[in-house]
Design a protein around this motif. Structure first.
Motif, PDB file in Angstrom:
ATOM      1  N   ARG A  61       0.775  -1.083   0.068  1.00 48.73           N
ATOM      2  CA  ARG A  61       0.046  -0.006   0.099  1.00 48.73           C
ATOM      3  C   ARG A  61       0.844   1.312  -0.043  1.00 48.73           C
ATOM      4  O   ARG A  61       1.784   1.394   0.881  1.00 48.73           O
ATOM      5  CB  ARG A  61      -0.867   0.040   1.155  1.00 48.73           C
ATOM      6  N   GLU A 102      -0.927  -1.156  -4.337  1.00 47.43           N
ATOM      7  CA  GLU A 102      -2.073  -0.291  -4.487  1.00 47.43           C
ATOM      8  C   GLU A 102      -1.713   1.012  -4.038  1.00 47.43           C
ATOM      9  O   GLU A 102      -1.299   1.558  -2.960  1.00 47.43           O
ATOM     10  CB  GLU A 102      -3.224  -0.679  -3.404  1.00 47.43           C
ATOM     11  N   TRP A 298      -8.883   1.050   1.512  1.00 44.66           N
ATOM     12  CA  TRP A 298      -7.761   0.172   0.617  1.00 44.66           C
ATOM     13  C   TRP A 298      -8.614  -0.980   0.180  1.00 44.66           C
ATOM     14  O   TRP A 298      -9.349  -1.802   0.711  1.00 44.66           O
ATOM     15  CB  TRP A 298      -6.561  -0.230   1.480  1.00 44.66           C
TER      16      TRP A 298
END
Length: 300
Positions: A61, A102, A298
């Motif tokens: 992330r 991501e 997320w």
């Protein structure tokens, strides 16, 4: 174990933070590879190079803030209008497809001030939330620099702000105007800086005062080695005078390097403001990135 990678990607520099599951910074990396230094849109490759072994465990992330979300950056993330809280900014983060993981790019913040002018910021809002989330909300937060921001925060929201081009004006005047002809060096001089600040606090017409950075030098009232500090004092003093004009400063938080913080502490003291806290810019960015990351839904 890496839980999040946060990045403050500005015009000139890129600073990255690796966080653990509790929000503690495990490691920091920095490079002079700002948005303007990346050619042909190669932002993903630039990021991968600097992250290096941080990606050994696979996709991550990654949350990015600053000019990386501008028209000159990776992808343009639209501005969020004031009043803006952390949740509104986080929910407007822009997802970017990447093999690195991501990736989300945070939006900037915009405001239409009481004088009718539009104003914007990118990156400073992340630092603001790093401060306000930590201590319950600073009434007035200042981020000095090339383009200084004075930001009013109420109830955990950015409600208003103004930009002062103090640092850029200093560089332009010192380098490209007649004021710089007599200036020798850029060493700091406390007395000259204070003199400039006080004059600007007493006289709001900055264009009237600026030529004194030449005339005071011509007649030897300020030494050539102190003129740069005097010019800086005029500009910082004018900024402080304008920002405090409504008289509702209260507690002030300055997010800055030690050098800039010292100058603003001195200027604020001359303006009668002594309830001031100083916070390091990198610390504020890291805290803000973590706080905003916790509000993002997320996918992975």
């Amino acid at each position: 174990m890496t839980t999040l990678i946060g990045g403050d990607w500005g015009t000139s520099n890129l600073r990255l933070f690796r966080f653990d599951a509790g929000g503690a910074v495990l490691e920091t990396r920095e490079a002079a590879r700002g948005v303007l230094a990346v050619t042909d849109g190669g932002f993903e490759a630039e990021l991968a190079t600097l992250l290096g072994d941080w990606l050994d465990s696979g996709r991550a992330r990654i949350l990015l803030s600053g000019m990386i979300g501008s028209r000159q950056g990776w992808r343009e993330a639209p501005y969020v209008a004031c009043p803006a809280d952390a949740a509104a900014i986080a929910l407007q983060s822009l997802a970017v497809a990447s093999a690195l993981g991501e990736i989300r790019i945070l939006p900037g913040v915009q405001v239409e001030r009481g004088d009718g002018c539009l104003d914007v910021m990118r990156g400073e809002e992340t630092q603001i939330f790093g401060v306000t989330m930590r201590d319950g909300g600073a009434q007035l937060v200042v981020t000095p620099g090339t383009h200084s921001k004075w930001v009013r925060v109420k109830g955990g929201r950015i409600v208003d702000f103004a930009t002062y081009m103090t640092g850029e004006l200093y560089a332009l005047l010192k380098t490209h105007s007649i004021l710089g002809r007599l200036i020798e060096g850029d060493a700091h001089d406390d007395a000259a800086f204070a003199a400039g600040v006080q004059r600007a606090l007493d006289e709001p017409a900055l264009s009237k005062l600026l030529f004194s950075a030449r005339s005071e030098g011509l007649f030897g009232r300020i030494a050539p080695t102190a003129l740069s500090a005097y010019l800086s004092g005029l500009l910082v003093g004018a900024e402080v005078q304008a920002a405090l004009r409504d008289g509702s400063a209260g507690r002030v938080t300055v997010i800055a390097t030690p050098q800039l913080a010292r100058n603003y502490l001195a200027a604020l003291a001359l303006a009668g403001i002594d309830d001031v806290e100083v916070m390091d810019g990198a610390q504020a960015s890291a805290a803000g990135l973590w706080q905003l990351a916790t509000a993002i839904p997320w996918a992975m």
